[in-house]
Design a protein around this motif. Structure first.
Motif, PDB file in Angstrom:
ATOM      1  N   VAL A 105      14.896  13.337  -9.955  1.00  0.00           N
ATOM      2  CA  VAL A 105      14.311  12.888  -8.687  1.00  0.00           C
ATOM      3  C   VAL A 105      15.248  11.817  -8.134  1.00  0.00           C
ATOM      4  O   VAL A 105      15.381  10.730  -8.719  1.00  0.00           O
ATOM      5  CB  VAL A 105      12.893  12.325  -8.882  1.00  0.00           C
ATOM      6  CG1 VAL A 105      12.376  11.734  -7.571  1.00  0.00           C
ATOM      7  CG2 VAL A 105      11.954  13.416  -9.390  1.00  0.00           C
ATOM      8  N   ILE A 106      15.923  12.140  -7.042  1.00  0.00           N
ATOM      9  CA  ILE A 106      16.891  11.227  -6.444  1.00  0.00           C
ATOM     10  C   ILE A 106      16.222  10.503  -5.275  1.00  0.00           C
ATOM     11  O   ILE A 106      15.767  11.134  -4.324  1.00  0.00           O
ATOM     12  CB  ILE A 106      18.142  11.980  -5.943  1.00  0.00           C
ATOM     13  CG1 ILE A 106      18.696  12.892  -7.053  1.00  0.00           C
ATOM     14  CG2 ILE A 106      19.189  10.992  -5.453  1.00  0.00           C
ATOM     15  CD1 ILE A 106      19.125  12.171  -8.302  1.00  0.00           C
ATOM     16  N   VAL A 107      16.159   9.178  -5.372  1.00  0.00           N
ATOM     17  CA  VAL A 107      15.447   8.371  -4.378  1.00  0.00           C
ATOM     18  C   VAL A 107      16.433   7.993  -3.267  1.00  0.00           C
ATOM     19  O   VAL A 107      17.328   7.174  -3.466  1.00  0.00           O
ATOM     20  CB  VAL A 107      14.837   7.115  -5.010  1.00  0.00           C
ATOM     21  CG1 VAL A 107      13.918   6.420  -4.011  1.00  0.00           C
ATOM     22  CG2 VAL A 107      14.072   7.471  -6.282  1.00  0.00           C
ATOM     23  N   ALA A 108      16.242   8.616  -2.100  1.00  0.00           N
ATOM     24  CA  ALA A 108      17.183   8.432  -0.986  1.00  0.00           C
ATOM     25  C   ALA A 108      16.454   8.118   0.311  1.00  0.00           C
ATOM     26  O   ALA A 108      16.918   8.476   1.398  1.00  0.00           O
ATOM     27  CB  ALA A 108      18.041   9.685  -0.821  1.00  0.00           C
ATOM     28  N   GLY A 160       9.717  10.173   1.792  1.00  0.00           N
ATOM     29  CA  GLY A 160       9.432   8.899   1.155  1.00  0.00           C
ATOM     30  C   GLY A 160       8.323   8.133   1.839  1.00  0.00           C
ATOM     31  O   GLY A 160       7.777   8.543   2.867  1.00  0.00           O
ATOM     32  N   GLY A 161       8.009   6.974   1.249  1.00  0.00           N
ATOM     33  CA  GLY A 161       6.978   6.100   1.785  1.00  0.00           C
ATOM     34  C   GLY A 161       7.548   4.782   2.236  1.00  0.00           C
ATOM     35  O   GLY A 161       8.759   4.642   2.453  1.00  0.00           O
ATOM     36  N   ASP A 162       6.687   3.785   2.347  1.00  0.00           N
ATOM     37  CA  ASP A 162       7.097   2.472   2.846  1.00  0.00           C
ATOM     38  C   ASP A 162       7.852   1.655   1.811  1.00  0.00           C
ATOM     39  O   ASP A 162       8.592   0.736   2.170  1.00  0.00           O
ATOM     40  CB  ASP A 162       5.871   1.683   3.322  1.00  0.00           C
ATOM     41  CG  ASP A 162       5.210   2.323   4.541  1.00  0.00           C
ATOM     42  OD1 ASP A 162       5.921   3.014   5.295  1.00  0.00           O
ATOM     43  OD2 ASP A 162       3.984   2.129   4.726  1.00  0.00           O
ATOM     44  N   ASN A 187       5.639   9.852  -4.304  1.00  0.00           N
ATOM     45  CA  ASN A 187       5.631  11.061  -3.474  1.00  0.00           C
ATOM     46  C   ASN A 187       6.485  12.162  -4.092  1.00  0.00           C
ATOM     47  O   ASN A 187       6.111  13.338  -4.091  1.00  0.00           O
ATOM     48  CB  ASN A 187       6.153  10.749  -2.068  1.00  0.00           C
ATOM     49  CG  ASN A 187       5.166   9.965  -1.232  1.00  0.00           C
ATOM     50  OD1 ASN A 187       4.034   9.715  -1.647  1.00  0.00           O
ATOM     51  ND2 ASN A 187       5.589   9.550  -0.045  1.00  0.00           N
ATOM     52  N   GLY A 188       7.640  11.775  -4.626  1.00  0.00           N
ATOM     53  CA  GLY A 188       8.514  12.760  -5.254  1.00  0.00           C
ATOM     54  C   GLY A 188       7.887  13.378  -6.491  1.00  0.00           C
ATOM     55  O   GLY A 188       7.960  14.593  -6.698  1.00  0.00           O
ATOM     56  N   LYS A 231       4.672  13.631  -7.154  1.00  0.00           N
ATOM     57  CA  LYS A 231       3.552  14.491  -6.754  1.00  0.00           C
ATOM     58  C   LYS A 231       4.042  15.820  -6.190  1.00  0.00           C
ATOM     59  O   LYS A 231       3.361  16.847  -6.326  1.00  0.00           O
ATOM     60  CB  LYS A 231       2.676  13.766  -5.734  1.00  0.00           C
ATOM     61  CG  LYS A 231       1.851  12.624  -6.338  1.00  0.00           C
ATOM     62  CD  LYS A 231       0.869  12.032  -5.347  1.00  0.00           C
ATOM     63  CE  LYS A 231       1.567  11.268  -4.250  1.00  0.00           C
ATOM     64  NZ  LYS A 231       0.610  10.579  -3.348  1.00  0.00           N
ATOM     65  N   ALA A 232       5.239  15.826  -5.589  1.00  0.00           N
ATOM     66  CA  ALA A 232       5.785  17.066  -5.038  1.00  0.00           C
ATOM     67  C   ALA A 232       6.133  18.070  -6.125  1.00  0.00           C
ATOM     68  O   ALA A 232       6.291  19.266  -5.854  1.00  0.00           O
ATOM     69  CB  ALA A 232       7.020  16.762  -4.193  1.00  0.00           C
ATOM     70  N   LEU A 233       6.249  17.619  -7.373  1.00  0.00           N
ATOM     71  CA  LEU A 233       6.546  18.506  -8.500  1.00  0.00           C
ATOM     72  C   LEU A 233       5.294  18.924  -9.267  1.00  0.00           C
ATOM     73  O   LEU A 233       5.373  19.655 -10.253  1.00  0.00           O
ATOM     74  CB  LEU A 233       7.510  17.800  -9.479  1.00  0.00           C
ATOM     75  CG  LEU A 233       8.870  17.354  -8.914  1.00  0.00           C
ATOM     76  CD1 LEU A 233       9.656  16.609  -9.984  1.00  0.00           C
ATOM     77  CD2 LEU A 233       9.667  18.556  -8.419  1.00  0.00           C
ATOM     78  N   GLU A 234       4.142  18.456  -8.813  1.00  0.00           N
ATOM     79  CA  GLU A 234       2.915  18.577  -9.599  1.00  0.00           C
ATOM     80  C   GLU A 234       2.411  20.008  -9.746  1.00  0.00           C
ATOM     81  O   GLU A 234       1.791  20.348 -10.755  1.00  0.00           O
ATOM     82  CB  GLU A 234       1.823  17.701  -8.957  1.00  0.00           C
ATOM     83  CG  GLU A 234       0.678  17.377  -9.885  1.00  0.00           C
ATOM     84  CD  GLU A 234      -0.248  16.336  -9.292  1.00  0.00           C
ATOM     85  OE1 GLU A 234      -1.133  15.867 -10.015  1.00  0.00           O
ATOM     86  OE2 GLU A 234      -0.081  15.975  -8.096  1.00  0.00           O
ATOM     87  N   GLN A 235       2.648  20.858  -8.766  1.00  0.00           N
ATOM     88  CA  GLN A 235       2.119  22.220  -8.827  1.00  0.00           C
ATOM     89  C   GLN A 235       2.706  23.025  -9.975  1.00  0.00           C
ATOM     90  O   GLN A 235       2.039  23.882 -10.547  1.00  0.00           O
ATOM     91  CB  GLN A 235       2.383  22.937  -7.496  1.00  0.00           C
ATOM     92  CG  GLN A 235       1.567  22.399  -6.328  1.00  0.00           C
ATOM     93  CD  GLN A 235       0.071  22.527  -6.579  1.00  0.00           C
ATOM     94  OE1 GLN A 235      -0.433  23.581  -6.975  1.00  0.00           O
ATOM     95  NE2 GLN A 235      -0.661  21.424  -6.364  1.00  0.00           N
ATOM     96  N   ASP A 236       3.951  22.759 -10.301  1.00  0.00           N
ATOM     97  CA  ASP A 236       4.620  23.462 -11.400  1.00  0.00           C
ATOM     98  C   ASP A 236       5.456  22.434 -12.146  1.00  0.00           C
ATOM     99  O   ASP A 236       6.681  22.391 -12.006  1.00  0.00           O
ATOM    100  CB  ASP A 236       5.486  24.585 -10.836  1.00  0.00           C
ATOM    101  CG  ASP A 236       5.968  25.550 -11.919  1.00  0.00           C
ATOM    102  OD1 ASP A 236       5.522  25.400 -13.076  1.00  0.00           O
ATOM    103  OD2 ASP A 236       6.787  26.421 -11.598  1.00  0.00           O
ATOM    104  N   PRO A 237       4.840  21.588 -12.942  1.00  0.00           N
ATOM    105  CA  PRO A 237       5.491  20.372 -13.433  1.00  0.00           C
ATOM    106  C   PRO A 237       6.602  20.627 -14.444  1.00  0.00           C
ATOM    107  O   PRO A 237       6.504  21.520 -15.288  1.00  0.00           O
ATOM    108  CB  PRO A 237       4.337  19.599 -14.079  1.00  0.00           C
ATOM    109  CG  PRO A 237       3.340  20.654 -14.458  1.00  0.00           C
ATOM    110  CD  PRO A 237       3.437  21.703 -13.392  1.00  0.00           C
TER     111      PRO A 237
END
Length: 394
Positions: free
Chosen positions: A7-10, A78-80, A88-89, A91-97
């Motif tokens: 997960v690359i935070v950009a 991303g968020g604030d 957020n990143g 959770k985006a992987l949660e469907q197929d972790p």
């Protein structure tokens, strides 16, 4: 979604960087900082997928700055805060972790492959771990630019990324910490949830590019490192070749057919310039000479174009993680005149070597009517090649 994901935070805006657009999209050499970072993970044999967390306004900028990754990575917005962006990143992987995740700052393009490997091994065993480097400078405490006390640096480490976790562990930790927004890294989030964090020693080269001064340092570093972040060393090779004349209507020199009253005699096209340069590159690699790879006794090379010999040497440099820095060829002959063809030769050699023409030098000289070249019995060539190879390749 099996295996290990990065997960690359950009999603940051890079306000301290002083740029009109976020720092992760700034060019570093020929690529953006983010693209260089993505390269480190996409090329790692144990990484199964990459998710990039971007600012909602930067999606188009991402595709423009990282065209090689437009189709191969997933995006999340991303968020604030950094903490919210990572959540957020995840959770985006949660469907197929995935089983494990490595969370990494977009602006750290010099992470080494072996550090990534050690972090993955920790996460695979159920541990949480972070890349870190021991503090080596003396530490002083001050609130007003006057030293108030010395700080003992023993046992102090500077936290870096990647930070690696079993996926369910860090997702759960972020859920527990979602009522707070003051955590500066994911290790602090995991600690808040009660998980111990181990350290994986990284190097000081794993800098986070935050200020314009950091960018200057990074530009110098990228000139000296390979794709895995290891230091490069320079090597120089020398080549020499000579061919005599025989009946013909042109000579082939540095990849260009030059009209002449005779041609050069040889098993291949007798391109004395490319032969000398091929030997120079092979010499820099310590991999023998052109004859050991393309023996004249082998009929498949009879009449062959010499550019394929140079391409072989070029590809050997690339295969060892190196790059060609500069080449210099000197042709020794009375005739034909080289000057009118120098530009075409330069362009051709640059094309063969996949380097800019500004890194190719072609010179010509006579031998003042002395020796076999002075008697116009043939042409000689000398070549020097400078390359860089990973200093640790052995």
């Amino acid at each position: 979604m099996p295996g290990i994901w990065a997960v690359i935070v950009a999603a940051g805006r890079g306000r301290r960087f002083g740029s009109p657009f976020p720092k992760q999209y700034t060019l570093l050499g020929q690529e953006s900082i983010l693209s260089l970072t993505l390269n480190k993970f996409s090329r790692h044999r144990l990484i199964d997928g990459i998710l990039v967390v971007v600012h909602p306004e930067d999606i188009e900028l991402f595709h423009q700055s990282c065209p090689d990754f437009s189709a191969s990575v997933r995006l999340a917005t991303g968020g604030d805060t950094r903490q919210e962006s990572v959540f957020n990143g995840l959770k985006a992987l949660e469907q197929d972790p995935p089983s494990s995740v490595l969370i990494h700052d977009a602006a750290r393009p010099f992470i080494k492959a072996d550090v990534i490997t050690r972090l993955i091994e920790k996460a695979a065993s159920g541990e949480a771990s972070i890349a870190a480097t021991p503090v080596v400078d003396s530490l002083k405490f001050s609130t007003g630019m006057i030293i108030e006390k010395n700080v003992n640096r023993d046992g102090l480490w500077q936290a870096q990324t990647p930070q690696a976790f079993p996926y369910e562990m860090i997702l759960s930790a972020h859920r527990q910490a979602s009522d707070r927004n003051d955590f500066t890294d994911d290790a602090a989030v995991a600690e808040y949830a009660g998980h111990p964090i181990s350290l994986v020693e990284s190097g000081r080269e794993n800098i986070k590019i935050t200020t314009p001064d950091d960018l200057i340092l990074a530009k110098n570093m990228i000139k000296q490192t390979d794709t895995n972040g290891y230091l490069m060393e320079s090597r120089t090779g020398l080549g020499y070749d000579v061919h005599s004349f025989e009946e013909g209507d042109h000579v082939t020199l540095c990849g260009v057919d030059v009209p002449h009253s005779r041609k050069l005699k040889g098993h291949s096209d007798a391109d004395v310039g490319l032969h000398a340069l091929t030997d120079a590159l092979l010499g820099a690699l310590c991999e023998g000479d052109i004859g050991s790879h393309f023996p004249p006794s082998d009929q498949q090379w009879k009449g062959a174009r010499s550019d394929q010999f140079l391409i072989f040497a070029r590809d050997r440099v690339k295969a060892r993680g190196g790059k060609i820095i500069h080449v210099d060829v000197t042709l020794v002959c009375e005739r034909p005149k080289i000057g009118p063809h120098r530009e075409a030769m330069t362009e051709k050699m640059a094309e063969i070597l996949s380097i800019p023409p500004s890194r190719v030098s072609i010179k010509a000289t006579t031998s003042e009517r002395l020796g076999f070249t002075g008697r116009e019995e043939g042409i000689a060539a000398q070549a020097v090649a400078t390359i860089q190879l990973p200093a640790n390749e052995e």
